[in-house]
Motif scaffolding. Structure first.
Motif: not given
Length: 143
Positions: A10-16
């Motif tokens: 989830h953090r990765l998607i938000i970061n992207l």
């Protein structure tokens, strides 16, 4: 304290998403003095690559990286700015070709100078970090 992210994915998607917005805004600021959107500039660059030849709207859309671009509206705006010319294909009257004028080709060259150092937005990464990032981003898109 509860995390705002459910997990690292989830953090990765938000970061992207945040990174995409950051880069897009950076380039939009570079385009503002030329009264161009990033999408308009991309279309002009693609037409510049084939100048003095032309592309159809379909060919241009295939080459664009944004899969959701409204090509008709994008082209209408570029035609209104006298940057792109629509021409009926002499061999197939149903086909409309898009091309730059000599003046708009020169204009695209001037705008391109703003992008000489576009890599500077990621230049603080090492070569190895950039390679790893590219590998991972390719892996996300090509699952």
């Amino acid at each position: 304290m509860e995390s705002q992210f459910r997990n690292e994915y989830h953090r990765l998607i938000i970061n992207l998403h945040k990174t995409d917005s950051y880069i897009f805004n950076h380039f939009q600021q570079k385009m503002a003095p030329f009264d161009l959107s990033v999408q308009q500039y991309k279309a002009l660059r693609l037409l510049s690559d084939v100048f003095p030849r032309s592309l159809t709207a379909g060919e241009l859309k295939e080459k664009m990286t944004d899969m959701n671009s409204d090509m008709t509206r994008l082209i209408d705006r570029l035609v209104a700015k006298n940057l792109v010319v629509r021409e009926v294909d002499s061999t197939n009257r149903r086909r409309v070709n898009l091309r730059l004028t000599e003046e708009s080709y020169q204009f695209v060259g001037r705008v391109a100078l703003e992008f000489r150092d576009f890599e500077s937005i990621v230049s603080h990464l090492t070569d190895e970090e950039a390679k790893t990032m590219n590998t991972l981003l390719d892996k996300i898109r090509n699952r």
